[in-house]
Design a protein around this motif. Structure first.
Motif, mmCIF file in Angstrom:
data_model
loop_
_atom_site.group_PDB
_atom_site.id
_atom_site.type_symbol
_atom_site.label_atom_id
_atom_site.label_comp_id
_atom_site.label_asym_id
_atom_site.label_seq_id
_atom_site.Cartn_x
_atom_site.Cartn_y
_atom_site.Cartn_z
ATOM 1 N N GLN A 33 0.884 -1.231 -0.041
ATOM 2 C CA GLN A 33 -0.084 0.016 0.022
ATOM 3 C C GLN A 33 0.830 1.334 -0.082
ATOM 4 O O GLN A 33 0.222 2.230 -0.335
ATOM 5 C CB GLN A 33 -0.835 0.142 1.210
ATOM 6 N N CYS A 89 4.067 1.760 -1.336
ATOM 7 C CA CYS A 89 4.924 2.157 -2.646
ATOM 8 C C CYS A 89 4.010 1.902 -4.005
ATOM 9 O O CYS A 89 3.605 2.687 -4.619
ATOM 10 C CB CYS A 89 6.233 1.430 -2.552
ATOM 11 N N TYR A 141 1.264 0.274 -4.875
ATOM 12 C CA TYR A 141 -0.225 0.643 -4.885
ATOM 13 C C TYR A 141 -0.179 2.260 -5.194
ATOM 14 O O TYR A 141 -1.166 2.634 -5.939
ATOM 15 C CB TYR A 141 -0.958 0.232 -3.791
ATOM 16 N N ALA A 142 0.498 3.053 -4.453
ATOM 17 C CA ALA A 142 0.503 4.352 -4.605
ATOM 18 C C ALA A 142 1.008 4.890 -5.766
ATOM 19 O O ALA A 142 0.468 5.718 -6.357
ATOM 20 C CB ALA A 142 1.263 5.040 -3.509
ATOM 21 N N ALA A 165 0.504 3.045 -8.468
ATOM 22 C CA ALA A 165 -0.489 2.664 -9.632
ATOM 23 C C ALA A 165 -1.427 3.946 -9.508
ATOM 24 O O ALA A 165 -2.202 4.451 -10.552
ATOM 25 C CB ALA A 165 -1.004 1.489 -9.061
ATOM 26 N N ASP A 166 -1.745 4.569 -8.286
ATOM 27 C CA ASP A 166 -2.667 5.488 -8.238
ATOM 28 C C ASP A 166 -1.982 6.734 -8.946
ATOM 29 O O ASP A 166 -2.665 7.525 -9.441
ATOM 30 C CB ASP A 166 -2.962 5.732 -6.860
ATOM 31 N N GLY A 204 -2.625 6.847 -12.442
ATOM 32 C CA GLY A 204 -3.878 7.372 -12.916
ATOM 33 C C GLY A 204 -4.071 8.778 -12.731
ATOM 34 O O GLY A 204 -4.537 9.463 -13.784
ATOM 35 N N ASN A 205 -3.511 9.350 -11.771
ATOM 36 C CA ASN A 205 -3.451 10.972 -11.469
ATOM 37 C C ASN A 205 -2.771 11.326 -12.683
ATOM 38 O O ASN A 205 -3.060 12.562 -13.251
ATOM 39 C CB ASN A 205 -2.680 11.292 -10.405
ATOM 40 N N CYS A 262 -1.370 7.791 -17.411
ATOM 41 C CA CYS A 262 -0.596 7.141 -17.957
ATOM 42 C C CYS A 262 -1.254 6.091 -18.302
ATOM 43 O O CYS A 262 -1.795 5.100 -17.570
ATOM 44 C CB CYS A 262 0.765 6.658 -17.019
ATOM 45 N N LEU A 311 -5.007 -5.213 -8.995
ATOM 46 C CA LEU A 311 -4.086 -5.455 -7.780
ATOM 47 C C LEU A 311 -5.048 -5.618 -6.505
ATOM 48 O O LEU A 311 -6.072 -5.365 -6.347
ATOM 49 C CB LEU A 311 -3.673 -4.003 -7.577
ATOM 50 N N GLY A 315 6.133 4.976 -4.672
ATOM 51 C CA GLY A 315 4.822 5.794 -4.793
ATOM 52 C C GLY A 315 5.020 6.967 -5.809
ATOM 53 O O GLY A 315 4.228 7.702 -6.082
ATOM 54 N N ALA A 316 6.322 7.445 -6.254
ATOM 55 C CA ALA A 316 6.594 8.570 -7.050
ATOM 56 C C ALA A 316 6.598 8.139 -8.364
ATOM 57 O O ALA A 316 6.967 9.078 -9.486
ATOM 58 C CB ALA A 316 7.737 9.446 -6.661
#
Ligand SMILES: Cc1cc2nc3c(=O)[nH]c(=O)nc-3n(C[C@H](O)[C@H](O)[C@H](O)COP(=O)(O)OP(=O)(O)OC[C@H]3O[C@@H](n4cnc5c(N)ncnc54)[C@H](O)[C@@H]3O)c2cc1C
Ligand code: FES
Lengths: 671, 137
Positions: B13, B15, B17-18, B20-21, B24-25, B28, B36, B108-109
């Motif tokens: 949650q 790295c 998962y973040a 992947a979010d 979305g932002n 891509c 997931l 996460g980045a």
């Protein structure tokens, strides 16, 4: 049997524009355990939440699945809705059909819809296997820690202290102040940096609620919100600070020559030194790495006795200290002192560094007359190496032509792609200050473009142009070294569409703001994540700008991203306010997503014991044999032990085997 | 119809998962193959989960965690790395193409990296073709 309610969100057109929401809702109705399936424009809005609350209150559903944006932002909101309707809030599961679906599969509506169905099936399967969990509460230690004593840390510490909280301010240098203490004057008002900062530094130094720990660094962090245990190493100063009066006699007496970091290496200081004249605390340090051990008097040894006089031979620093604060014969521990501090919340405010000119081979870094802008600040400062006189480092003469280059290392894919935000303004500031003092100077400035989007900033820039400073749009390709230590800047003027060469006496590079290497180490100690630019990442760029993924740890100042002093202070005050909330609440919630051992199943093999990163597991006697026990206050819920247990005796609540296997089963069913 | 692999993913949650979010932002694009399952740490992923997914016919299994040194729980990902290394050997021994399985460290980045990884990995699984297993519990 669980009664699962599924609620599919349109998120306006964010989801519904790509995913066939009605099809997903209909599909959900066919899933086992699902009793009702609904769709709504914005599930997180009050009417949306009301749909859920009503179904719960009507006794229709006892497990809730929302298919919407992402649990990372919205899970807490929906959990609250469950709670307010009287259902255990851990009977909730979310399907991520926006961030991980509609937003990334915009050109594949069929695929996105199929994926949404599978994600809903997975969430429903997990929901049916959820268990009720209870939050626990722990008391909050009534103190805060601020790491970094730049202007950000200073303001965060002051605000927390003024709210009545005990604050530990940890600063790695001997004095607080940070980069702002090195600045001459500050845009956009041109007030003197020392004049506005020094009184506030004194206030910090004398505040009854603030305990300053300077020349100190964080070594280890343990615990969680409300109860952090921080080990801080107070580095050895070799000066008894309880006696040191800050007179500076030792620094004057010391014959060693060390590049003075406060003056960006433009002059030398002694090994015994005071950080800078306005230092708070104003105390001396002996930098043992560079100490010459004068008179053969090594630290921790008795002085030699002079054959001539029969007197002990002391080092000049010892002799000079009238307060008897320097006694080299004492058994000083080179490791300093390790202290453990307990705090409820932490603000990280460790600031930044500017890139050194050595990275830019094209800009003649070997010339003493090429300076970074921070060196220029020191050169024009009254407390700087020349007492504020503009003199060329190569020959100590006054320069006639100055050339500034912007975006050195910023907005450049070879170094950093981001904008450092403050360079345009401080370059204009330096040029204006110089022009006011020396009107006969000729000043050129090369910009990719001028960025001045702050309050009163553009007026500041326009005024500079009126003063006769030459602004050239276009980034120079290089610098040639000329005889007499002059420099030829090979520029391009995009307004004229032609090359332009400027022969200058002094060139100033506005080098990028970045985090120093040791920031990475600090980040690991506090489990911070870094953003794509290498700064500490805030939890949400808009709505949680000072929060971090670690509850109870907050960010302020340039460690979170480049910014000027007004923005730094604003953020510091925000971080202080946020860090004060748990202190004011006095107790905080601990989520029950933690591991637990079922002793009947445990064989006592002990495999889990060394695996736990928090030493939370131990073997304790239970019935006939020792078995594993987890200390709930130490467990952070990673589940490493649960994954390793060969007997299946450890379960991680919220992520149990049953729950995960049910998700695997759902995802491998064809949708 | 073109073969679109069904890939089960496990993401920590903090790295991946973040990340992947973030993909979305940033909008891509990548193929809709991976679904997931969120876990607190990659160290929560048991090799048995991967085996189970493959046994049940998943065409691929993806596990994502934080980079070394970045694990939210200090060392979880080192344990993941060791476990999954053993698992890969086992898969080969059992005659399962080991490239059906993929372990990646995505922060996460790194939204873009997530999207690129999934795109590339999907192609890889496509080349191997459908998983003909249909067992499992
Ligand atoms: C050349 C130049 C000119 C500028 N001019 C202006 C101006 O005129 N006006 C304006 O508004 N802004 C100006 N700025 C920007 C300004 O410097 C910053 O906004 C401000 O200094 C940010 O403060 P900070 O506290 O976040 O960081 P810093 O000033 O970097 O302070 C961070 C502090 O944390 C300490 N620290 C670091 N790591 C650790 C650690 N691991 N443990 C303990 N302590 C640690 C450091 O020693 C330091 O004291 C200028 C910047 C530059 C480069
Ligand atoms: S939290 Fe990401 S791998 Fe451990």
């Amino acid at each position: 049997m669980a009664k699962v309610g599924v609620y599919v969100c349109h998120c306006g057109s964010n989801i519904a524009g790509v995913v066939d929401v009605a099809a997903v809702r209909e599909y959900a109705e066919t899933l086992p355990d699902v009793v009702v399936s609904r769709e709504y424009l914005f599930m997180c809005s009050d009417p949306g939440q009301e749909l859920i609350r009503k179904d719960i209150k009507d006794g229709l559903v006892d497990r809730v699945v929302v298919a919407a944006c992402t649990p990372r932002t919205h899970e807490p909101i929906f959990r609250k809705a469950l709670e307010s309707a009287g259902l255990n809030k851990y009977f909730f599961e979310m399907a991520n059909i926006r961030d991980q679906d509609s937003w990334v599969h915009g050109d594949d509506h069929a695929g996105a819809t199929r994926k949404a169905k599978q994600l809903v099936a997975s969430a429903v399967a997990k929901a049916a296997n959820l268990e009720a969990l209870e939050d626990t509460y722990v008391d909050v230690t009534q103190a805060a820690m601020v790491v970094g004593g730049g202007v950000a840390g200073i303001f965060a510490a002051l605000d927390l202290a003024n709210m009545g909280h005990k604050v530990y301010l940890v600063e790695k240098e001997p004095s607080i102040g940070g980069v702002m203490a090195q600045l001459d004057k500050t845009f956009p008002t041109n007030d003197c940096s020392a004049c506005i900062l020094t009184p506030i530094m004194v206030e910090v130094g004398t505040h009854p609620n603030i305990e300053m720990l300077t020349y100190a660094e964080v070594e280890d962090v343990d615990g969680y919100i409300g109860n952090f245990k921080v080990k801080v190493r107070k580095k050895q100063t070799y000066v008894d600070w309880t006696k040191c009066t800050g007179c500076g006699a030792c620094a004057e007496a010391c014959p060693a020559k060390v590049p003075d970091s406060f003056n960006c290496g433009m002059n030398d200081r002694g090994a015994a030194y005071i950080h800078f004249p306005q230092a708070v605390p104003k105390k001396a340090v002996v930098d043992m790495k560079h100490c010459l051990n004068c008179a053969g008097h090594k630290i921790g040894q008795e002085p030699r006795i002079s054959k001539k006089t029969g007197e002990p031979m002391l080092a000049p620093c010892e002799k000079a200290c009238a307060a008897d604060a320097i006694n080299r014969s004492l058994p000083w521990n080179p490791e300093g002192e390790l202290i453990e501090i307990e705090v409820g919340t932490v603000v990280l405010a460790t600031g930044y560094r500017v890139m050194e000119k050595e990275h830019f081979k094209e800009y003649a870094p070997d010339s003493p007359n090429v300076l970074t802008a921070l060196q220029m600040e020191r050169l024009i400062s009254a407390t700087g190496p020349t007492g504020g006189k503009l003199l060329r480092p190569s020959d100590g003469k006054k320069p006639k032509v100055l050339d500034f280059i912007s975006c050195v290392g910023s907005r450049d894919i070879r170094h950093h792609t981001y904008c450092s935000r403050v360079c345009c303004m401080y370059m204009i500031k330096q040029a204006r200050l110089l022009m006011e003092k020396y009107p006969d100077l000729e000043i050129y400035m090369h910009f990719i473009d001028v960025r001045t989007p702050g309050k009163d900033f553009d007026e500041y820039y326009t005024h500079a142009a009126e003063m006769g400073i030459h602004f050239i749009k276009g980034k120079p390709g290089g610098i040639e070294m000329l005889p007499d230590d002059r420099l030829r800047v090979l520029g391009y003027d995009s307004a004229m569409g032609e090359n332009i060469e400027v022969d200058a006496d002094l060139v100033i590079l506005a080098t990028a703001i970045e985090l120093p290497e040791d920031a990475q180490k600090l980040a690991q100690k506090f489990s911070m994540t870094m953003d794509g630019s290498g700064f500490f990442k805030e939890l949400h760029p808009k709505l949680k700008p000072v929060d971090t993924p670690i509850e109870g740890v907050f960010l302020a100042g340039c460690c979170q991203g480049p910014k000027d002093i007004p923005d730094t202070v604003a953020q510091a005050k925000a971080a202080a306010a946020s860090a004060a909330i748990p202190l004011a609440q006095k107790r905080v919630k601990i989520e029950p997503i933690l591991s637990e051992v079922y002793p009947e199943k445990c064989s006592g093999c002990g495999i889990c014991v060394p695996l736990c990163p928090y030493n939370a597991i131990s073997l304790k006697p239970y019935a006939d044999r020792p078995r594993a026990v987890i200390d709930m206050t130490q467990c952070k819920g990673c589940g490493v032990c649960a994954s390793a247990c060969p007997s299946g005796a450890i379960i991680l609540h919220g992520y149990t085997d049953d729950q995960i296997y049910s998700q695997i089963a759902a995802l491998t069913q064809s949708a | 119809m073109e073969f679109s692999p069904n890939i089960v993913g496990f993401a920590c949650q903090w790295c991946t998962y973040a990340g992947a979010d973030l993909a979305g932002n940033l909008r891509c694009k990548y193929p809709s193959t991976v679904k997931l399952i969120k876990v607190p740490c990659s160290g929560r992923v048991e090799p048995e989960y991967v085996m189970q997914a493959l046994a049940r016919g998943a065409d691929g299994v993806f596990v994502g965690g934080c980079h070394f040194g970045d694990c939210h729980y200090k060392t979880g990902n080192y344990k993941t790395s060791r476990r999954m290394m053993l698992l890969t050997k086992l898969l080969s021994d059992m005659g399962i193409a080991k490239d059906r399985f993929r372990l990646e460290w995505i922060s996460g980045a790194e939204g873009k990296k997530f999207a690129e990884t999934i795109t590339e990995y999907t192609e890889q699984v496509k080349k191997i073709g459908p998983n003909l297993f249909k067992g499992g519990k």
